[in-house]
Design an enzyme around this catalytic site. Structure first.
Site, PDB file in Angstrom:
ATOM      1  N   HIS A  72      -0.425  -1.105  -6.727  1.00  0.00           N
ATOM      2  CA  HIS A  72       0.953  -1.893  -6.538  1.00  0.00           C
ATOM      3  C   HIS A  72       0.595  -3.130  -7.064  1.00  0.00           C
ATOM      4  O   HIS A  72      -0.380  -3.571  -7.090  1.00  0.00           O
ATOM      5  CB  HIS A  72       0.767  -1.985  -5.023  1.00  0.00           C
ATOM      6  CG  HIS A  72       0.921  -1.133  -4.075  1.00  0.00           C
ATOM      7  ND1 HIS A  72       1.252  -1.219  -2.386  1.00  0.00           N
ATOM      8  CD2 HIS A  72       1.509   0.360  -4.619  1.00  0.00           C
ATOM      9  CE1 HIS A  72       2.023  -0.405  -2.334  1.00  0.00           C
ATOM     10  NE2 HIS A  72       1.492   1.015  -3.249  1.00  0.00           N
TER      11      HIS A  72
ATOM     12  N   GLU B  72       1.666  -5.709  -6.512  1.00  0.00           N
ATOM     13  CA  GLU B  72       1.779  -6.964  -6.532  1.00  0.00           C
ATOM     14  C   GLU B  72       0.063  -7.091  -6.314  1.00  0.00           C
ATOM     15  O   GLU B  72      -1.075  -7.901  -6.652  1.00  0.00           O
ATOM     16  CB  GLU B  72       2.063  -7.032  -4.802  1.00  0.00           C
ATOM     17  CG  GLU B  72       2.813  -7.408  -4.337  1.00  0.00           C
ATOM     18  CD  GLU B  72       3.965  -5.842  -4.262  1.00  0.00           C
ATOM     19  OE1 GLU B  72       3.184  -5.017  -4.815  1.00  0.00           O
ATOM     20  OE2 GLU B  72       4.878  -5.516  -2.975  1.00  0.00           O
TER      21      GLU B  72
ATOM     22  N   CYS C  90       4.395  -4.495   0.403  1.00  0.00           N
ATOM     23  CA  CYS C  90       4.768  -3.115   1.063  1.00  0.00           C
ATOM     24  C   CYS C  90       3.932  -3.967   2.614  1.00  0.00           C
ATOM     25  O   CYS C  90       2.942  -4.385   2.343  1.00  0.00           O
ATOM     26  CB  CYS C  90       3.595  -2.040   0.571  1.00  0.00           C
ATOM     27  SG  CYS C  90       1.857  -2.455   0.241  1.00  0.00           S
TER      28      CYS C  90
ATOM     29  N   CYS D  40       0.150  -5.042   0.416  1.00  0.00           N
ATOM     30  CA  CYS D  40      -0.015  -5.595   0.003  1.00  0.00           C
ATOM     31  C   CYS D  40       0.206  -6.746   0.738  1.00  0.00           C
ATOM     32  O   CYS D  40      -0.285  -8.855   0.508  1.00  0.00           O
ATOM     33  CB  CYS D  40       1.675  -5.864  -1.168  1.00  0.00           C
ATOM     34  SG  CYS D  40       1.317  -4.393  -2.137  1.00  0.00           S
TER      35      CYS D  40
END
Ligand SMILES: [Zn+2]
Length: 163
Positions: A56, A58, A84, A94
């Protein structure tokens, strides 16, 4: 508009632009992320699937900032999508990563629709004492970038009628 708001909006736009670099996937959103320190310097960026198929935005940005020895406890994380709070893959969310490294402030554009998981990222961050700011007026651009994933239902939480 306050200077904080203007700065937030500018960095969030940068995060949205970064999301355009993500290789498209029909199983996950294209997201961009920028981490900015207290002096207003960007210390790390990331986008979805930047260095592997499941990563992801982040996560990538936090990894880079940690590798550079940045003290994330004074930074703001900007993400085009709500971070998330749950994932389909066995990786940590995250939100978990943000809390682990002590990022105190998160700004995002698009609230994650319950398309892949019920994420609840914003609620989890707030419950943990993180300051969260959403700019839903920038969500339309995120929706356009992820148009292949999103139907009309997906924009309900963002108050948009445009899709
Ligand atoms: Zn995530």
């Amino acid at each position: 508009m306050s200077s904080v708001e203007a700065r937030d909006r500018a960095w969030l736009r940068e995060a949205v632009e970064l999301s355009r670099s993500a290789p498209p996937s029909d199983r996950a959103f294209s997201v961009g992320c920028a981490i900015v320190d207290a002096e207003g310097r960007c210390v790390a960026t990331g986008y979805s699937r930047e260095n592997d198929d499941l990563v992801h935005a982040e996560e990538v940005a936090i990894e880079k900032a940690e590798a550079a020895g940045v003290d994330l406890r004074a930074c703001t994380l900007y993400s085009s999508l709500e971070p998330c709070g749950a994932r389909l893959s066995p990786r940590r969310s995250c939100v978990t990563r943000i809390l682990e490294v002590g990022i105190p402030r998160v700004v995002f554009a698009f609230a994650e629709p319950a398309l892949f998981v019920e994420a609840h990222g914003e609620r989890l961050l707030r419950a943990a004492g993180v300051e969260v700011r959403a700019f839903p007026e920038l969500a339309d651009e995120v929706v356009a970038i992820n148009a292949h994933l999103l139907g009309p239902v997906a924009t309900r939480r963002n108050g948009s009628e445009h899709v």
